[in-house]
Structure formats: structure tokens, C-alpha cells
Design a protein around this motif. Structure first.
Motif, PDB file in Angstrom:
ATOM      1  N   PRO A 139      60.239  37.128  36.292  1.00  0.00           N
ATOM      2  CA  PRO A 139      60.822  35.877  35.785  1.00  0.00           C
ATOM      3  C   PRO A 139      59.840  34.704  35.837  1.00  0.00           C
ATOM      4  CG  PRO A 139      62.409  37.031  37.156  1.00  0.00           C
ATOM      5  CD  PRO A 139      61.126  37.791  37.281  1.00  0.00           C
ATOM      6  N   GLY A 140      59.719  34.025  34.711  1.00  0.00           N
ATOM      7  CA  GLY A 140      58.862  32.846  34.627  1.00  0.00           C
ATOM      8  C   GLY A 140      57.391  33.133  34.432  1.00  0.00           C
ATOM      9  N   GLU A 141      57.008  34.421  34.302  1.00  0.00           N
ATOM     10  CA  GLU A 141      55.604  34.774  34.140  1.00  0.00           C
ATOM     11  C   GLU A 141      55.382  35.546  32.845  1.00  0.00           C
ATOM     12  OE1 GLU A 141      54.710  35.036  38.956  1.00  0.00           O
ATOM     13  OE2 GLU A 141      54.167  36.720  37.665  1.00  0.00           O
ATOM     14  N   ALA A 177      50.692  44.339  38.988  1.00  0.00           N
ATOM     15  CA  ALA A 177      49.973  43.069  38.844  1.00  0.00           C
ATOM     16  C   ALA A 177      48.542  43.337  38.392  1.00  0.00           C
ATOM     17  CB  ALA A 177      49.968  42.301  40.158  1.00  0.00           C
ATOM     18  N   PRO A 178      47.926  42.382  37.677  1.00  0.00           N
ATOM     19  CA  PRO A 178      46.538  42.571  37.241  1.00  0.00           C
ATOM     20  C   PRO A 178      45.564  42.806  38.384  1.00  0.00           C
ATOM     21  CG  PRO A 178      47.536  40.751  36.038  1.00  0.00           C
ATOM     22  CD  PRO A 178      48.499  41.130  37.130  1.00  0.00           C
ATOM     23  N   ASP A 179      45.864  42.262  39.549  1.00  0.00           N
ATOM     24  CA  ASP A 179      44.977  42.457  40.705  1.00  0.00           C
ATOM     25  C   ASP A 179      45.531  43.487  41.675  1.00  0.00           C
ATOM     26  OD1 ASP A 179      47.118  41.003  41.625  1.00  0.00           O
ATOM     27  OD2 ASP A 179      45.928  39.471  42.658  1.00  0.00           O
ATOM     28  N   GLY A 180      46.467  44.309  41.205  1.00  0.00           N
ATOM     29  CA  GLY A 180      47.034  45.339  42.061  1.00  0.00           C
ATOM     30  C   GLY A 180      46.142  46.563  42.160  1.00  0.00           C
ATOM     31  N   VAL A 235      60.869  47.837  37.340  1.00  0.00           N
ATOM     32  CA  VAL A 235      59.459  47.539  37.577  1.00  0.00           C
ATOM     33  C   VAL A 235      59.209  46.138  37.047  1.00  0.00           C
ATOM     34  CG1 VAL A 235      57.081  48.155  37.033  1.00  0.00           C
ATOM     35  CG2 VAL A 235      58.801  49.958  37.365  1.00  0.00           C
ATOM     36  N   PHE A 236      58.798  45.232  37.929  1.00  0.00           N
ATOM     37  CA  PHE A 236      58.481  43.863  37.526  1.00  0.00           C
ATOM     38  C   PHE A 236      56.984  43.748  37.256  1.00  0.00           C
ATOM     39  CE2 PHE A 236      62.501  42.919  39.759  1.00  0.00           C
ATOM     40  CZ  PHE A 236      63.137  42.203  38.746  1.00  0.00           C
ATOM     41  N   LEU A 237      56.652  43.234  36.083  1.00  0.00           N
ATOM     42  CA  LEU A 237      55.265  43.052  35.676  1.00  0.00           C
ATOM     43  C   LEU A 237      54.869  41.608  35.927  1.00  0.00           C
ATOM     44  CD1 LEU A 237      55.619  44.889  32.243  1.00  0.00           C
ATOM     45  CD2 LEU A 237      55.079  45.885  34.477  1.00  0.00           C
ATOM     46  N   ARG A 238      53.936  41.410  36.836  1.00  0.00           N
ATOM     47  CA  ARG A 238      53.513  40.056  37.153  1.00  0.00           C
ATOM     48  C   ARG A 238      52.667  39.475  36.018  1.00  0.00           C
ATOM     49  NH1 ARG A 238      54.687  38.490  42.374  1.00  0.00           N
ATOM     50  NH2 ARG A 238      54.578  36.461  41.306  1.00  0.00           N
ATOM     51  N   GLY A 239      52.619  38.162  35.958  1.00  0.00           N
ATOM     52  CA  GLY A 239      51.900  37.483  34.899  1.00  0.00           C
ATOM     53  C   GLY A 239      50.397  37.648  35.000  1.00  0.00           C
ATOM     54  N   GLY A 240      49.727  37.365  33.873  1.00  0.00           N
ATOM     55  CA  GLY A 240      48.284  37.492  33.793  1.00  0.00           C
ATOM     56  C   GLY A 240      47.895  38.512  32.744  1.00  0.00           C
ATOM     57  N   GLY A 298      59.949  41.372  27.697  1.00  0.00           N
ATOM     58  CA  GLY A 298      59.313  40.126  28.067  1.00  0.00           C
ATOM     59  C   GLY A 298      57.812  40.097  28.185  1.00  0.00           C
ATOM     60  N   PHE A 299      57.096  41.086  27.635  1.00  0.00           N
ATOM     61  CA  PHE A 299      55.642  41.053  27.786  1.00  0.00           C
ATOM     62  C   PHE A 299      54.958  41.181  26.429  1.00  0.00           C
ATOM     63  CE2 PHE A 299      57.120  45.372  28.692  1.00  0.00           C
ATOM     64  CZ  PHE A 299      56.277  46.191  27.970  1.00  0.00           C
ATOM     65  N   GLU A 300      53.628  41.009  26.432  1.00  0.00           N
ATOM     66  CA  GLU A 300      52.841  40.987  25.203  1.00  0.00           C
ATOM     67  C   GLU A 300      51.866  42.162  25.176  1.00  0.00           C
ATOM     68  OE1 GLU A 300      50.895  37.293  24.395  1.00  0.00           O
ATOM     69  OE2 GLU A 300      52.602  36.083  25.068  1.00  0.00           O
TER      70      GLU A 300
END
Length: 439
Positions: free
Chosen positions: A98-100, A24-27, A55-60, A130-132
Motif C-alpha cells: 500500500p502506497g508504494e 523488495a528490490p534490496d531483498g 505477497v506484498f511487493l515493495r516499491g522501487g 498495482g505494479f508496473e
């Protein structure tokens, strides 16, 4: 004693369950990677995973820094270096939660005298989804390039990735085979710093495998407003397949200022390499059910290749040249000749400044293309010629959007004019072009 032995055997036979980790960005990389205590970087997550893990990448937005560069490899600063492999039945997955929407941003990564690779992948059986990746930089003035993704592994899947608004090539492969690049977008990438700012190396997608790198497939991808080419496989030692991909507005910046080469699909070629450096046999690439629109130079281009390629059911619209099959002789680096040994079926072009070039009679296997049939298109053949549909959002599963652009009307002269070459079709025979009517 027997009961204890039986219990031990049962425990040994119990399958090991896959684990999930989180970034996560704040991890923090001092965390344990759980959902409530996520890591800060993918690099740290790789150190924790085993085959089968996700590994799940949280949004942000992940604002990447030079301090996060994992390794220098060759002349590259590899920000995230993925060298841990999964297995055939146990991929290591790096998925958007999912969804982020996770966005990795690289404007602050400007190492002196080094190219930048945002994700440098040497491992096998890895699935990224699923990421940018955005704002990857170029800092070298001379001949150079950077990349959002560089692949050197095998059996990897790159899915629903978006590489945009930077100076780097979106996806770049120079080694490895059996990789699938699925439903990815590369757009608005322009190197305005090196080589007088023409962006001459900034392709959307590049596939240049070394010997042994077979069966690499690009499927359902889009490439637009990249300053060089949409798709490029120059100097490749193995064949590449482009299937149901779109290329438009390449060779321009977002304001349609002329930049680099500007081909939609550059399917091969060996620049001016001597014959001793050309692979034997020369790979024959496949471009099928693809769409090329308003690219600066050629929509579909053989690019001085030393044999023919396979061109099936493609549509070209408003390119400078819609179909250009230019080849060269094997041992004479300066001997460009009209194309030879190409196989072309069911292709359709409209409104090119030139419709076709270098398609020699008698030296290619062509049939049931619009130029063989002497058919000239008009707007009335198509449901729509509205190009704004090309950048419509993808469907929920990541596949290309449903559009009507360049779809044939039921009464179009191009309906049922194709040849059955083994793909599904509606009606009495296949239609010309990349969109089958009635489907």
C-alpha cells in the motif's frame, strides 16, 4: 484423556490463517520473506505461498536479469512463471505494498532466439494488482512477439497493472476462462526490431482464447500509443467482452509516426484461415460503453469476422473510420463482404475521416445509433473535446478518471435518443455514446 482428545479436536478445527510474504528490490531469496527480511523475486515468493496468502511487493525498481528466467516454455523465456494455484475462496495475491509503486524493468533480458514473457501465468485463482512492467524486449528479427503478461489460467484477476514503454504486448491471453482484466493501462509499446520495425504484433491487449476459454472480461482498461492495435481478439474460439474501455492513438508511436494496423477495438476475425479452422459456433464478441479516439485505422472494427458481434453505447472520435463492420464469408478466405448479423445500439461517432463502413441495410440489427437517426454531431454537442484528459491519472481505487471529454451537454441532440437495452440511464431514455449525461 478426554480433555486431551477434546483439545486435539479443537486444534484440528481451528482455521489456518493466511500468511503474508514480502518481496523488495534490496531483498534476498535466501531470506525468509518476512517484512524485515524480504525475498528478492516473485518467483521465490511463489515457492512459499499457499492458497489465501498474499505477497506484498515493495516499491522501487526491480532490474530483472536473464539469470532470473524461471523456465523456457515453448519458444518463450518466462522470467516469472506462476503455476501455483489458489482456490475459489482463497486467491493467491501478488499486491503492490500500500502506497508504494513496484516497477519491474526488463531492458537487460534479451535471450537469443526466444520470445520474452515477463509474467507467464498458468495457475488459477491468482490476483495480481498495482505494479508496473516496463522495457520488455524483442530480440528475434522475424515474425515474433513478447508479452508483459501471458495468461493461460482460469479465474485470475489482473488489476491496476501498467504495461508500458517496451516492445511487448501488454496483456496476452490464449487459454483460460473467467479471467478479469480490470483497470489496467498499456501504452507506448512498440516493437522496432522484428519485421522491419513496424511493431505489427504489439497490441495493448490481446485475447485469443482456445476452446473452453469463456467469460474473459476487460473492464476499465486504457490502451494508447501501442504500435499495432489497442484491443485484439483475432482467431479466438470463445467470445470476449470489452466493457468501459478506452483506446486511443494506436497504430502510431509517441510522435504519431505510422506503425502497425492501428485499430482501437479489433473484435474478432480469422485472418485468411480456411473454413475448417473456424470455430463452430463462431463467437460473438461484446463491445460496450467503450471509447475509441484517433486510432490510425478503425475505431471499432469487425476485422473480417464470420458473424456479427454486439456493439452497445460506444463513442468513436477522429478515427480514420469510426465504425467498420467488415465481415467475410465462412468458406471463402478472400470473400470480404459488408457486415452481417451485428447488433448495434446507441452508438455515437464524430469527426471520423469516414463515419461508418460495411454496415449493410437489412443484414444487421441496428437501431438508435447516430447513423440510423441521421444525426450529425458538432463540437457544440459536447462539454469538451480536449483529448489531453484521456491520460489523466486514475482515481484512488484504480477506476478511470472523471473527465468531461466527449460528455454530452444537457441540450445535445444525442441526449435521450437511445434505446433501453437493460443498462441504467438518466432521463427519459438512454443517451447515445459511452457517457450518460447526468451521471
Amino acid at each position: 484423556m478426554k480433555k486431551l482428545l477434546l483439545l486435539a479436536l479443537l486444534c484440528a478445527a481451528k482455521p489456518v490463517l493466511a500468511s503474508n510474504f514480502y518481496v523488495a528490490p534490496d531483498g534476498s531469496d535466501s531470506n525468509n520473506g518476512s517484512k524485515t527480511k524480504p525475498f528478492a523475486t516473485v518467483q521465490k515468493a511463489q515457492s512459499a505461498v499457499s492458497p489465501g496468502d498474499t505477497v506484498f511487493l515493495r516499491g522501487g525498481t526491480y532490474h530483472m536479469t536473464e539469470a532470473q528466467i524461471a523456465r523456457n516454455e515453448r519458444n518463450y523465456a518466462c522470467v516469472t512463471y506462476l503455476d501455483k494455484s489458489g482456490e475459489a475462496s482463497k486467491y493467491i495475491n501478488y499486491f503492490a505494498y500500500p502506497g508504494e509503486k513496484p516497477v519491474f524493468e526488463y531492458s537487460a533480458v534479451k535471450p537469443a532466439n526466444l520470445r520474452v514473457a515477463a509474467f507467464y501465468v498458468t495457475g488459477n485463482y491468482i490476483h495480481l494488482k498495482g505494479f508496473e512492467v516496463t522495457a520488455v524486449q524483442v530480440t528475434i528479427k522475424g515474425h515474433t512477439q513478447s508479452e508483459c503478461f501471458e495468461n493461460r489460467g482460469n479465474h485470475n484477476i489482473y488489476e491496476q497493472l501498467s504495461m508500458h514503454d517496451g516492445m511487448a504486448i501488454g496483456f496476452y491471453l490464449i487459454a483460460g476462462g473467467n479471467n478479469l482484466i480490470l483497470n489496467c493501462d498499456a501504452y507506448r509499446n512498440w516493437d522496432y526490431f522484428s519485421e522491419n520495425g513496424r511493431g505489427g504484433n504489439t497490441d495493448g491487449f490481446g485475447c485469443h482464447p482456445a476452446a473452453g476459454g469463456k467469460n474473459n472480461i476487460f473492464r476499465g482498461c486504457r490502451s494508447w500509443f501501442n504500435s499495432d492495435d489497442g484491443y485484439d481478439c483475432i482467431n479466438a474460439h470463445e467470445a470476449t467482452m470489452f466493457d468501459h474501455c478506452w483506446a486511443f492513438y494506436n497504430g502510431y508511436d509517441k510522435d504519431f509516426k505510422s506503425e502497425g494496423d492501428g485499430n482501437g477495438f479489433k473484435a474478432g476475425g480469422y485472418a485468411r484461415r480456411p473454413g475448417s479452422e473456424i470455430p463452430n459456433p463462431v463467437p460473438q464478441n461484446t463491445v460496450q460503453f467503450c471509447l475509441a479516439v484517433h486510432n490510425k485505422s478503425n475505431g471499432f472494427y469487425s476485422n473480417h469476422h464470420v458473424t456479427g458481434s454486439f456493439w452497445y453505447n460506444n463513442t468513436a472520435y477522429r478515427n480514420n473510420v469510426n465504425f467498420n463492420m467488415l465481415n467475410r464469408l465462412h468458406d471463402d478466405v478472400n470473400a470480404d463482404v459488408p457486415g452481417y448479423d451485428h447488433k448495434m445500439r446507441n452508438n455515437l461517432g464524430y469527426k471520423g475521416n469516414k463515419e461508418t463502413m460495411n454496415i449493410s441495410d437489412g443484414k444487421n440489427d441496428t437501431a438508435n445509433n447516430y447513423f440510423d437517426l441521421n444525426l450529425t454531431a458538432s463540437n457544440g454537442d459536447f462539454i469538451s473535446v480536449d483529448e489531453t484528459q484521456l491520460t489523466a491519472p486514475r482515481k484512488a481505487d484504480g477506476s478511470l478518471p472523471d473527465i468531461t471529454f466527449m460528455h454530452l451537454k444537457p441540450n445535445s441532440q444525442f441526449v435521450d435518443k437511445g434505446q433501453d437495452i437493460g443498462f441504467p440511464f438518466s432521463g427519459k431514455a438512454p443517451d447515445l455514446g459511452c457517457f450518460e449525461s447526468g451521471k
